[in-house]
Scaffold this motif. Structure first.
Motif, PDB file in Angstrom:
ATOM      1  N   GLY A 180      72.768  -3.489 -64.021  1.00  0.00           N
ATOM      2  CA  GLY A 180      73.798  -3.973 -63.109  1.00  0.00           C
ATOM      3  C   GLY A 180      75.164  -3.476 -63.524  1.00  0.00           C
ATOM      4  N   PHE A 181      75.855  -2.826 -62.602  1.00  0.00           N
ATOM      5  CA  PHE A 181      77.210  -2.353 -62.880  1.00  0.00           C
ATOM      6  C   PHE A 181      78.081  -2.596 -61.649  1.00  0.00           C
ATOM      7  N   ASP A 182      78.006  -3.824 -61.116  1.00  0.00           N
ATOM      8  CA  ASP A 182      78.877  -4.190 -59.994  1.00  0.00           C
ATOM      9  C   ASP A 182      80.326  -4.135 -60.446  1.00  0.00           C
ATOM     10  N   PHE A 183      81.216  -3.754 -59.532  1.00  0.00           N
ATOM     11  CA  PHE A 183      82.623  -3.761 -59.914  1.00  0.00           C
ATOM     12  C   PHE A 183      83.529  -4.083 -58.731  1.00  0.00           C
ATOM     13  N   PHE A 184      84.704  -4.602 -59.090  1.00  0.00           N
ATOM     14  CA  PHE A 184      85.792  -4.847 -58.153  1.00  0.00           C
ATOM     15  C   PHE A 184      86.923  -3.885 -58.514  1.00  0.00           C
ATOM     16  N   ARG A 185      87.660  -3.453 -57.508  1.00  0.00           N
ATOM     17  CA  ARG A 185      88.739  -2.502 -57.776  1.00  0.00           C
ATOM     18  C   ARG A 185      89.941  -2.816 -56.884  1.00  0.00           C
ATOM     19  N   LEU A 186      91.111  -2.844 -57.506  1.00  0.00           N
ATOM     20  CA  LEU A 186      92.374  -2.983 -56.786  1.00  0.00           C
ATOM     21  C   LEU A 186      93.146  -1.688 -56.953  1.00  0.00           C
ATOM     22  N   SER A 187      93.560  -1.088 -55.836  1.00  0.00           N
ATOM     23  CA  SER A 187      94.222   0.220 -55.883  1.00  0.00           C
ATOM     24  C   SER A 187      95.542   0.193 -55.137  1.00  0.00           C
ATOM     25  N   TYR A 188      96.458   1.026 -55.628  1.00  0.00           N
ATOM     26  CA  TYR A 188      97.693   1.312 -54.888  1.00  0.00           C
ATOM     27  C   TYR A 188      97.793   2.820 -54.709  1.00  0.00           C
ATOM     28  N   LEU A 189      98.071   3.251 -53.487  1.00  0.00           N
ATOM     29  CA  LEU A 189      98.179   4.666 -53.162  1.00  0.00           C
ATOM     30  C   LEU A 189      99.476   4.905 -52.403  1.00  0.00           C
ATOM     31  N   TYR A 190     100.236   5.888 -52.843  1.00  0.00           N
ATOM     32  CA  TYR A 190     101.439   6.283 -52.109  1.00  0.00           C
ATOM     33  C   TYR A 190     101.144   7.591 -51.383  1.00  0.00           C
ATOM     34  N   ASP A 191     101.323   7.577 -50.060  1.00  0.00           N
ATOM     35  CA  ASP A 191     101.051   8.759 -49.243  1.00  0.00           C
ATOM     36  C   ASP A 191     102.290   9.648 -49.189  1.00  0.00           C
ATOM     37  N   PHE A 192     102.242  10.779 -49.884  1.00  0.00           N
ATOM     38  CA  PHE A 192     103.316  11.764 -49.811  1.00  0.00           C
ATOM     39  C   PHE A 192     103.334  12.433 -48.441  1.00  0.00           C
ATOM     40  N   ILE A 193     102.168  12.551 -47.846  1.00  0.00           N
ATOM     41  CA  ILE A 193     102.049  13.009 -46.458  1.00  0.00           C
ATOM     42  C   ILE A 193     101.372  11.892 -45.684  1.00  0.00           C
ATOM     43  N   ALA A 194     102.021  11.393 -44.660  1.00  0.00           N
ATOM     44  CA  ALA A 194     101.469  10.303 -43.865  1.00  0.00           C
ATOM     45  C   ALA A 194     101.718  10.594 -42.394  1.00  0.00           C
ATOM     46  N   GLU A 195     101.148  11.700 -41.938  1.00  0.00           N
ATOM     47  CA  GLU A 195     101.309  12.113 -40.552  1.00  0.00           C
ATOM     48  C   GLU A 195     100.112  11.649 -39.727  1.00  0.00           C
ATOM     49  N   GLU A 196     100.236  11.794 -38.414  1.00  0.00           N
ATOM     50  CA  GLU A 196      99.156  11.349 -37.542  1.00  0.00           C
ATOM     51  C   GLU A 196      97.872  12.128 -37.817  1.00  0.00           C
ATOM     52  N   ALA A 197      97.989  13.420 -38.141  1.00  0.00           N
ATOM     53  CA  ALA A 197      96.807  14.247 -38.340  1.00  0.00           C
ATOM     54  C   ALA A 197      96.446  14.450 -39.800  1.00  0.00           C
ATOM     55  N   SER A 198      97.370  14.196 -40.740  1.00  0.00           N
ATOM     56  CA  SER A 198      97.114  14.509 -42.147  1.00  0.00           C
ATOM     57  C   SER A 198      97.598  13.406 -43.073  1.00  0.00           C
ATOM     58  N   GLN A 199      96.899  13.269 -44.202  1.00  0.00           N
ATOM     59  CA  GLN A 199      97.274  12.300 -45.215  1.00  0.00           C
ATOM     60  C   GLN A 199      97.019  12.891 -46.594  1.00  0.00           C
ATOM     61  N   LEU A 200      97.950  12.675 -47.519  1.00  0.00           N
ATOM     62  CA  LEU A 200      97.763  13.076 -48.912  1.00  0.00           C
ATOM     63  C   LEU A 200      98.457  12.050 -49.793  1.00  0.00           C
ATOM     64  N   GLY A 201      97.692  11.419 -50.675  1.00  0.00           N
ATOM     65  CA  GLY A 201      98.268  10.373 -51.503  1.00  0.00           C
ATOM     66  C   GLY A 201      97.709  10.370 -52.904  1.00  0.00           C
ATOM     67  N   ILE A 202      98.456   9.769 -53.800  1.00  0.00           N
ATOM     68  CA  ILE A 202      98.028   9.611 -55.186  1.00  0.00           C
ATOM     69  C   ILE A 202      98.448   8.237 -55.658  1.00  0.00           C
ATOM     70  N   GLY A 203      97.655   7.646 -56.551  1.00  0.00           N
ATOM     71  CA  GLY A 203      97.988   6.306 -56.999  1.00  0.00           C
ATOM     72  C   GLY A 203      97.186   5.887 -58.216  1.00  0.00           C
ATOM     73  N   LEU A 204      97.075   4.589 -58.386  1.00  0.00           N
ATOM     74  CA  LEU A 204      96.449   4.019 -59.569  1.00  0.00           C
ATOM     75  C   LEU A 204      95.536   2.875 -59.149  1.00  0.00           C
ATOM     76  N   SER A 205      94.378   2.803 -59.816  1.00  0.00           N
ATOM     77  CA  SER A 205      93.437   1.716 -59.578  1.00  0.00           C
ATOM     78  C   SER A 205      93.209   0.928 -60.862  1.00  0.00           C
ATOM     79  N   PHE A 206      92.837  -0.338 -60.695  1.00  0.00           N
ATOM     80  CA  PHE A 206      92.380  -1.156 -61.804  1.00  0.00           C
ATOM     81  C   PHE A 206      90.995  -1.678 -61.438  1.00  0.00           C
ATOM     82  N   GLN A 207      90.019  -1.289 -62.250  1.00  0.00           N
ATOM     83  CA  GLN A 207      88.630  -1.614 -61.955  1.00  0.00           C
ATOM     84  C   GLN A 207      88.127  -2.676 -62.925  1.00  0.00           C
ATOM     85  N   LEU A 208      87.562  -3.741 -62.384  1.00  0.00           N
ATOM     86  CA  LEU A 208      86.970  -4.806 -63.180  1.00  0.00           C
ATOM     87  C   LEU A 208      85.457  -4.664 -63.110  1.00  0.00           C
ATOM     88  N   ARG A 209      84.867  -4.239 -64.229  1.00  0.00           N
ATOM     89  CA  ARG A 209      83.423  -4.043 -64.252  1.00  0.00           C
ATOM     90  C   ARG A 209      82.727  -5.327 -64.676  1.00  0.00           C
TER      91      ARG A 209
END
Length: 287
Positions: free
Chosen positions: A129-158
């Motif tokens: 068993g390796f169930d996990f919960f994850r909370l993430s934040y992502l900032y979209d440097f590109i947030a257009e109607e047709a395109s998206q590009l983002g980078i961020g950080l997650s915290f995973q609780l295993r």
């Protein structure tokens, strides 16, 4: 658990459609729930507690532990999108595989996990068993109607639970732990037409004891979770998708969080390496 998750998902659907009904322009705050179902295949999975020098088995869950079949797979997440460019995600990923096998399958002989020896022919009940919960934040440097590009950080609780038990219950080794892990996250998407798009996302990290467990013990760990999705907006407000995802990771050394029921002179040294591939169909509610 799945019934409760289903109820939560229905409430989120109602919230999403309410947003559509009362907003004529893109809202500053949006809730986007996702759910997917399919199957997962274990590509590679080996596990050991203690050292080989002390007789412990590097156990192959695929060849020896009956993980060489397909297993049901589900994934649930919710995005909260603020001002188009800030994306907060809560994820629940159940990943528990239970199998039954016999020690010595495929002529591999006895199985020793920590100080417990399962003789050849011993019926085994196995849980990984390796169930996990994850909370993430992502900032979209590109947030257009047709395109998206983002980078961020997650915290995973295993929430790890590994169990080797003889079918009669007389022999058992259990290892369980809960741990919080920081992870780098990236996401890119492009919609080629209103009816078709492609989406890629990945979470991953690698760390050693110098920055990871803080216990001065020789230890390293790694995680990855990456997916490629093909999306199609068949009706307004709902996007269907086909996802191909790989989840894997592992640990090597003396884990500071180990909790092993058996005791051995080899200590808490572990080795664990897992790689999976999942194929799912899912839906996202997109106001």
């Amino acid at each position: 658990m799945l019934k409760k998750l289903g109820t939560v998902f229905v409430i989120l659907m109602m919230t999403t459609f309410a947003q559509q009904a009362f907003s004529q322009t893109e809202p500053i705050f949006r809730i986007v729930p996702h759910a997917e179902l399919g199957f997962v295949s274990v590509l590679n999975h080996v596990y050991r507690v203690g050292t080989e020098a002390n007789g412990n088995t590097t156990f192959d869950f695929v060849k020896q532990g009956a993980q060489d079949v397909l297993f049901p797979y589900a994934r649930f997440s919710v995005d909260a999108i603020v001002a188009s460019q800030h994306r907060f995600t809560v994820l629940y990923q159940p990943l528990t595989i239970k199998t039954q096998t016999v020690a010595g399958r495929n002529g591999t002989g006895a199985v020793q996990i920590d100080d417990v020896l399962f003789a050849p022919g011993t019926p085994l009940n196995l849980t990984y068993g390796f169930d996990f919960f994850r909370l993430s934040y992502l900032y979209d440097f590109i947030a257009e109607e047709a395109s998206q590009l983002g980078i961020g950080l997650s915290f995973q609780l295993r929430n790890a639970n590994i169990d080797f038990s003889s079918a009669d219950g007389l022999q058992r080794v259990v290892q369980n732990n809960v741990g919080l892990v920081p992870i780098i996250k990236i996401k890119a998407a492009h919609r080629f037409a209103p009816e078709f798009g492609i989406d890629f996302e990945a979470d991953g990290f690698y760390a050693s004891s110098a920055v990871f467990n803080g216990a001065g013990r020789p230890f390293e760990g790694w995680i990855w979770d990456a997916a490629l999705r093909l999306e199609s907006q068949l009706i307004e407000g709902a996007t269907a998708f086909l996802s191909i995802r790989t989840i894997g990771g592992g640990a090597s050394g003396n884990n500071a969080y180990d909790n092993v029921t058996a005791t051995t002179s080899s200590g808490a040294e572990t080795y664990n390496s897992l790689a999976t591939l999942a194929v799912t169909l899912g839906v996202s509610l997109t106001p």
